[in-house]
Design an enzyme around this catalytic site. Sequence first.
Site, PDB file in Angstrom:
ATOM      1  N   ARG A  33       4.485 -11.539  -2.877  1.00  0.00           N
ATOM      2  CA  ARG A  33       5.215 -10.396  -2.285  1.00  0.00           C
ATOM      3  C   ARG A  33       6.273 -10.878  -1.292  1.00  0.00           C
ATOM      4  NH1 ARG A  33      -0.055  -6.451  -2.352  1.00  0.00           N
ATOM      5  NH2 ARG A  33      -0.175  -6.531  -4.613  1.00  0.00           N
ATOM      6  N   GLU A 177     -15.321  -1.572  -5.084  1.00  0.00           N
ATOM      7  CA  GLU A 177     -14.017  -1.278  -5.698  1.00  0.00           C
ATOM      8  C   GLU A 177     -13.973  -1.658  -7.176  1.00  0.00           C
ATOM      9  OE1 GLU A 177     -10.629  -3.170  -3.842  1.00  0.00           O
ATOM     10  OE2 GLU A 177      -9.211  -2.144  -5.145  1.00  0.00           O
ATOM     11  N   LYS A 219     -14.356   2.734  -3.654  1.00  0.00           N
ATOM     12  CA  LYS A 219     -12.893   2.602  -3.696  1.00  0.00           C
ATOM     13  C   LYS A 219     -12.441   2.555  -5.150  1.00  0.00           C
ATOM     14  CE  LYS A 219      -9.084  -0.311  -2.121  1.00  0.00           C
ATOM     15  NZ  LYS A 219      -8.533  -1.059  -1.002  1.00  0.00           N
ATOM     16  N   SER A 261      -4.134   2.190  -4.231  1.00  0.00           N
ATOM     17  CA  SER A 261      -2.892   2.774  -4.752  1.00  0.00           C
ATOM     18  C   SER A 261      -2.495   2.135  -6.080  1.00  0.00           C
ATOM     19  CB  SER A 261      -1.754   2.659  -3.734  1.00  0.00           C
ATOM     20  OG  SER A 261      -1.408   1.317  -3.468  1.00  0.00           O
ATOM     21  N   GLY A 262      -2.864   0.883  -6.288  1.00  0.00           N
ATOM     22  CA  GLY A 262      -2.648   0.245  -7.590  1.00  0.00           C
ATOM     23  C   GLY A 262      -1.195   0.015  -7.964  1.00  0.00           C
ATOM     24  N   GLY A 263      -0.295   0.158  -6.980  1.00  0.00           N
ATOM     25  CA  GLY A 263       1.126  -0.044  -7.280  1.00  0.00           C
ATOM     26  C   GLY A 263       1.893   1.270  -7.418  1.00  0.00           C
ATOM     27  N   ARG A 294      -0.301  -1.578  -1.028  1.00  0.00           N
ATOM     28  CA  ARG A 294       1.137  -1.456  -1.268  1.00  0.00           C
ATOM     29  C   ARG A 294       1.699  -0.102  -0.877  1.00  0.00           C
ATOM     30  NH1 ARG A 294       0.311  -3.688  -7.230  1.00  0.00           N
ATOM     31  NH2 ARG A 294      -1.774  -2.982  -6.634  1.00  0.00           N
TER      32      ARG A 294
HETATM   33  P1  13P Z   1      -3.211  -1.413  -3.488  1.00  0.00           P
HETATM   34  O1  13P Z   1      -3.253  -0.087  -2.764  1.00  0.00           O
HETATM   35  O2  13P Z   1      -1.924  -2.146  -3.310  1.00  0.00           O
HETATM   36  O3  13P Z   1      -3.676  -1.297  -4.899  1.00  0.00           O
HETATM   37  O4  13P Z   1      -4.263  -2.341  -2.743  1.00  0.00           O
HETATM   38  C1  13P Z   1      -5.520  -1.850  -2.494  1.00  0.00           C
HETATM   39  C2  13P Z   1      -6.498  -2.932  -2.614  1.00  0.00           C
HETATM   40  O5  13P Z   1      -7.204  -3.228  -1.689  1.00  0.00           O
HETATM   41  C3  13P Z   1      -6.625  -3.636  -3.898  1.00  0.00           C
HETATM   42  O6  13P Z   1      -7.793  -4.388  -3.888  1.00  0.00           O
END
Ligand code: 13P
Length: 359
Positions: A33, A177, A219, A261-263, A294
């Site tokens: 990033r 998660e 999560k 958020s996953g992007g 993100r």
């Molecule tokens: P993102 O919201 O960027 O997906 O990151 C959350 C996270 O902790 C991924 O493991």
Amino acid sequence: MNTHTLESTAAMMVANGKGLLAIDESTKTCNKRFAKWGIPQTAEAHRQYRELIVDTPGLNESISGAILYDETIRQKKDDGTPFATALAAIGIIPGIKVDVGAKEMAAFPGEKVTEGLDGLRARLIEYGQMGACFAKWRAVFVIGDGTPSRGCIEANAHALARYAGLCQEAGLVPVVEPEVLMEGDHTLDVCSEVTERVLRTVFRELYSQRVKLEGMILKPNMVLPGLACPHQKSVEEVADATIGCLLRSVPGAVQGVVFLSGGQPGELASARLNAMNVRYKSRLPWEVSFSFGRAIQEPALEIWHGKSANVIPAQEALYHRAKCDRAAHLGRYDAAIEADHRECSTSKMPSTVYAGSTQ
Ligand code: 13P
């Protein structure tokens, strides 16, 4: 294990409309990033960026807990304060990512299994001594031809449950998660079916490993059409599919659900979370909040660019996204709140102005 402490920590993590901030990018991910914006890929640059985040004035108005990476929990601010101590001092609960990454799964081409159970009991004790009160472990699932397979789902669900049991033994709240990735051309319905299958398997394993659901946080991913799917859906359709899937598969004893958020772009992630709370809040057995990486950080990272002159505007951008996400947890996010950042100035930001040095 002190069950009461686990429960009260988990409850605090999703109380008052707040949510989690994921700043636990691994060195590799963080460097990737940083590279996009030409920021030096060094441990010192990581440290300066995390100091910018932790020192954002008013961050604790929206953020209940922050997930750190191993490198970060061992680092200090310019004034010598360890990051976990600095967070706790402003009422943000420190957490730690404890898996060591998703690795290629033997005999399952294209699928991954998350590693990190070996030596975890000792690492959790050490992280607890450094101030961590909760932990995170991420498993990933790819939707494709024949995937995710039963073998991959079961292996990852079992590891998540073993991890969660060890966390609770050590007095840390596990953030569990299981992430179904957005890549692919699958429909919303396929994502819903796969997410439900994954969640049902995860909760079966959590039960079998005697994990206390009241002392954990889930999560998950939101239920979304694949990025390449031609049939994208409205914010309301995503909210309905996601909450329907969770209501069918997540026991009511779980303290909270915090989405990754996953992007997704930050504004869309806020809007979708808001729609879930507006449409369903009175029917939900758990808080529905956020644990974004993100979706909270991206504008701030772009503004910062590794330059000390940009620290304050970057902090303003971070503060703004966190504020929008708290509003979404409360079901109060709207265009006016989103637009408010244009007037955001340091004079409007509460508490002290960042004084750290970056370059
Ligand atoms: P993102 O919201 O960027 O997906 O990151 C959350 C996270 O902790 C991924 O493991």
